[in-house]
Design a protein around this motif. Sequence first.
Motif, PDB file in Angstrom:
ATOM      1  N   TYR A 120      -6.721   0.516  -6.675  1.00 29.59           N
ATOM      2  CA  TYR A 120      -7.636   0.470  -5.538  1.00 29.59           C
ATOM      3  C   TYR A 120      -7.242   1.600  -4.594  1.00 29.59           C
ATOM      4  O   TYR A 120      -6.116   1.630  -4.080  1.00 29.59           O
ATOM      5  N   ARG A 172      -4.595   6.618  -0.186  1.00 30.40           N
ATOM      6  CA  ARG A 172      -3.828   5.373  -0.160  1.00 30.40           C
ATOM      7  C   ARG A 172      -4.172   4.583  -1.416  1.00 30.40           C
ATOM      8  O   ARG A 172      -5.322   4.586  -1.860  1.00 30.40           O
ATOM      9  N   TRP A 173      -3.159   3.884  -1.958  1.00 32.77           N
ATOM     10  CA  TRP A 173      -3.354   3.159  -3.212  1.00 32.77           C
ATOM     11  C   TRP A 173      -2.633   1.820  -3.182  1.00 32.77           C
ATOM     12  O   TRP A 173      -1.532   1.710  -2.643  1.00 32.77           O
ATOM     13  N   THR A 174      -3.278   0.830  -3.798  1.00 38.04           N
ATOM     14  CA  THR A 174      -2.653  -0.479  -3.937  1.00 38.04           C
ATOM     15  C   THR A 174      -3.073  -1.097  -5.263  1.00 38.04           C
ATOM     16  O   THR A 174      -4.067  -0.686  -5.871  1.00 38.04           O
ATOM     17  N   ARG A 185     -13.428   4.000   2.617  1.00 37.93           N
ATOM     18  CA  ARG A 185     -13.696   2.701   1.999  1.00 37.93           C
ATOM     19  C   ARG A 185     -12.738   2.501   0.831  1.00 37.93           C
ATOM     20  O   ARG A 185     -12.312   3.454   0.182  1.00 37.93           O
ATOM     21  N   TRP A 186     -12.386   1.255   0.574  1.00 43.53           N
ATOM     22  CA  TRP A 186     -11.584   0.943  -0.595  1.00 43.53           C
ATOM     23  C   TRP A 186     -12.493   0.897  -1.818  1.00 43.53           C
ATOM     24  O   TRP A 186     -13.579   0.314  -1.777  1.00 43.53           O
ATOM     25  N   TYR A 232      -8.184   4.672  -1.452  1.00 42.53           N
ATOM     26  CA  TYR A 232      -8.837   4.904  -0.159  1.00 42.53           C
ATOM     27  C   TYR A 232      -8.565   6.352   0.227  1.00 42.53           C
ATOM     28  O   TYR A 232      -7.412   6.794   0.230  1.00 42.53           O
ATOM     29  N   VAL A 257       0.848  -1.195   0.000  1.00 43.38           N
ATOM     30  CA  VAL A 257       0.000   0.000   0.000  1.00 43.38           C
ATOM     31  C   VAL A 257       0.882   1.244   0.000  1.00 43.38           C
ATOM     32  O   VAL A 257       1.772   1.387   0.849  1.00 43.38           O
ATOM     33  N   ARG A 287     -12.412   0.546  -6.304  1.00 46.97           N
ATOM     34  CA  ARG A 287     -11.618   0.241  -7.505  1.00 46.97           C
ATOM     35  C   ARG A 287     -11.869   1.333  -8.532  1.00 46.97           C
ATOM     36  O   ARG A 287     -13.009   1.558  -8.936  1.00 46.97           O
TER      37      ARG A 287
END
Length: 221
Positions: A105, A211-213, A156-157, A107, A64, A159
Amino acid sequence: MASLTGPWLVLLVAMGCTLLAAARSNSGNPSAGFEKVVLADGDFQVQSPYNVPESQRFQYRNGVRTFWVHRNDKPFNTATHTNPRSEVKLRGHDYSSGVWQFEGYGYVPEGTSGASVMQIHNQEGAAHSTVLMLHVYDGVMRFYSGAEVEPDIYNRWFRLNVVHDVRASTVAVYVDGKHKFGTSVTPSESYYFKFGVYMQHHDQSSCMESRWTNVTLYTKH
């Protein structure tokens, strides 16, 4: 009118089931039909305020990437007068043709406001800096400061898929597999993707974070 029986009926039913299965497999998947672009760690170039260590505005842990800036931070270098940012520029994947897609993804924690969290940037020196920016204001994701893309984005996460058709000069935004926004854009010579937080010009919170993943690029020609 002759009725369909026997082998013809079986064939039509089989074809219908195949088409339905294909439609279901593509439903909610904007990247269907695209080719995945291989990204190396070095392609994720961090830009953060020049007056503090990168580790105080960016963290990469357990897959992340977390970005945050304060309203009174400096730009990312001394040669620019742009607003504070903590972002990744996806370098080495500039493009000028075809259809390109960003997927990630994301947040955004509650309280973040007045920040761009993703953008399609034009080449350096272009008349306009970007063809797309996704801003967050008070929990709503917007196309720049205008059209609503997604409400209730906080905590919330989600896409995010952003599709840019260079020849057609269009962009489309999908959230959790659903088409949420599309528009024509002004063409430029070349483009690249960025994500993180970049402070905008109104309604800024004192601290902005995203935040990103699982960030991926796709393309097709």
